[in-house]
Each structure stands twice: as C-alpha cells, then as structure tokens.
Design a protein around this motif. Structure first.
Motif, mmCIF file in Angstrom:
data_model
loop_
_atom_site.group_PDB
_atom_site.id
_atom_site.type_symbol
_atom_site.label_atom_id
_atom_site.label_comp_id
_atom_site.label_asym_id
_atom_site.label_seq_id
_atom_site.Cartn_x
_atom_site.Cartn_y
_atom_site.Cartn_z
ATOM 1 N N MET A 1 0.816 -1.196 0.000
ATOM 2 C CA MET A 1 0.000 0.000 0.000
ATOM 3 C C MET A 1 0.864 1.265 0.000
ATOM 4 N N SER A 2 1.996 1.237 0.669
ATOM 5 C CA SER A 2 2.850 2.429 0.716
ATOM 6 C C SER A 2 3.468 2.725 -0.643
ATOM 7 N N ASP A 3 3.554 1.728 -1.529
ATOM 8 C CA ASP A 3 4.083 1.953 -2.880
ATOM 9 C C ASP A 3 3.209 2.913 -3.678
ATOM 10 N N LEU A 4 1.930 3.007 -3.318
ATOM 11 C CA LEU A 4 1.034 3.920 -4.018
ATOM 12 C C LEU A 4 1.472 5.371 -3.874
ATOM 13 N N TRP A 5 2.140 5.682 -2.765
ATOM 14 C CA TRP A 5 2.507 7.058 -2.470
ATOM 15 C C TRP A 5 3.999 7.331 -2.624
ATOM 16 N N SER A 6 4.818 6.309 -2.877
ATOM 17 C CA SER A 6 6.276 6.461 -2.950
ATOM 18 C C SER A 6 6.713 6.902 -4.337
ATOM 19 N N LEU A 7 7.441 7.994 -4.391
ATOM 20 C CA LEU A 7 7.953 8.510 -5.661
ATOM 21 C C LEU A 7 9.233 7.778 -6.054
ATOM 22 N N SER A 8 9.416 7.573 -7.356
ATOM 23 C CA SER A 8 10.643 6.943 -7.845
ATOM 24 C C SER A 8 11.743 7.979 -8.080
ATOM 25 N N ASP A 9 11.388 9.247 -8.159
ATOM 26 C CA ASP A 9 12.325 10.346 -8.381
ATOM 27 C C ASP A 9 11.958 11.480 -7.428
#
Length: 160
Positions: A1-9
């Motif tokens: 679920m936290s991947d939804l909000w994590s930026l790659s850059d």
C-alpha cells in the motif's frame, strides 16, 4: 500500500518533466496549424489520444505512484492557468501561445496560397462566407482565420 505514495524520483523531476512536455505539445499543436485547432476531425481526436499516450512516460518517468500523478496534475493545471493568465493580460504573450489572425481574403480577392498554407479548403472558406450571410466573394471586405480556427468574414455593405 505504501508503494502507491512512494515517488521513484525527487518531486521536482515531475515538475520539470511536466513543464517540458507541456511546452513540447504546445509547440507541436501550434505547428499543426490554426485550422487543426479550431475544427476537430475524428483523425485529430485520434492524434490527441496517441499524443497523450506517447508523452505519458516523458511526464511520469515510469513512476506509477499517486503522489507523482498528483504532482503532475497540479503542475499541468498551474502551467495552463499561467498561460491563460498571461494571454489575458499581454497581447505579445497571447500571440506566442495562441498565434495571430491570418488574412485569407481582402477586398473580394481570396488568397488561395494562404488558404493552402493554413490548411483551409475552399469549401470551408465558402461555408464560412455563407454562415456570415455573404453570398459573393466580391462582397468580402476581409476574411481572417482566427487563432481559434474560426473564419471571420467582414463584408461590404453593397449587395451587388
């Protein structure tokens, strides 16, 4: 679920990508001509959908997070608002982003070279004349292709 909000850059990469892609698409749309902007055909709609798909990775850099999408949406809306704001206040700014009117006919003479250059068919020109209540080319005082793609016809008062 936290991947939804994590930026790659970093967040500012998204802002820069949005600004660059907005500018690129604006330039390409301006280069496509006023008529293409004013009169959408099914092919124009297909082109817009494909352009949206083509520039997607340039905007998001492969990031699929909700945070990245929010940053991009806000960036594009703010940039669009700034262009509209500048266009409403300064004529030269408006000319850069929207273009200037183009003279298609003057004093009863159609500029066929300009019609071709602006991708306006003679039939479209004659349709605009009829819509303006002008029955003869000789009655056309001025005909302009506006930046929004509409043809404005100004006629003389004489009916003959």
């Amino acid at each position: 679920m936290s991947d939804l909000w994590s930026l790659s850059d970093p967040w500012w990469h998204f802002v820069i990508r949005g600004i660059v892609m907005y500018a690129l698409v604006t330039v390409l749309m301006r280069a496509s001509g006023k008529r293409a902007m004013g009169q959408f055909t099914p092919f124009d709609m297909i082109l817009l959908i494909l352009i949206g798909n083509a520039v997607q990775n340039g905007i998001n850099g492969g990031d699929n997070s909700l945070t990245g999408a929010v940053i991009m949406a806000v960036t594009l809306f703010v940039q669009n608002w700034l262009v509209a704001w500048g266009s409403s206040r300064w004529r030269k700014f408006r000319w850069v982003f929207e273009g200037k009117p183009t003279l298609l006919a003057e004093h009863g003479k159609i500029d066929y070279r300009m019609l071709r250059r602006q991708l306006v068919s003679e039939d479209d020109f004659l349709d605009a004349m009829r819509a303006a209540g002008c029955d003869k080319v000789s009655r056309v005082k001025y005909a302009r292709l506006e930046p929004n793609g509409h043809i404005t016809i100004e006629t003389t008062d004489e009916k003959s």
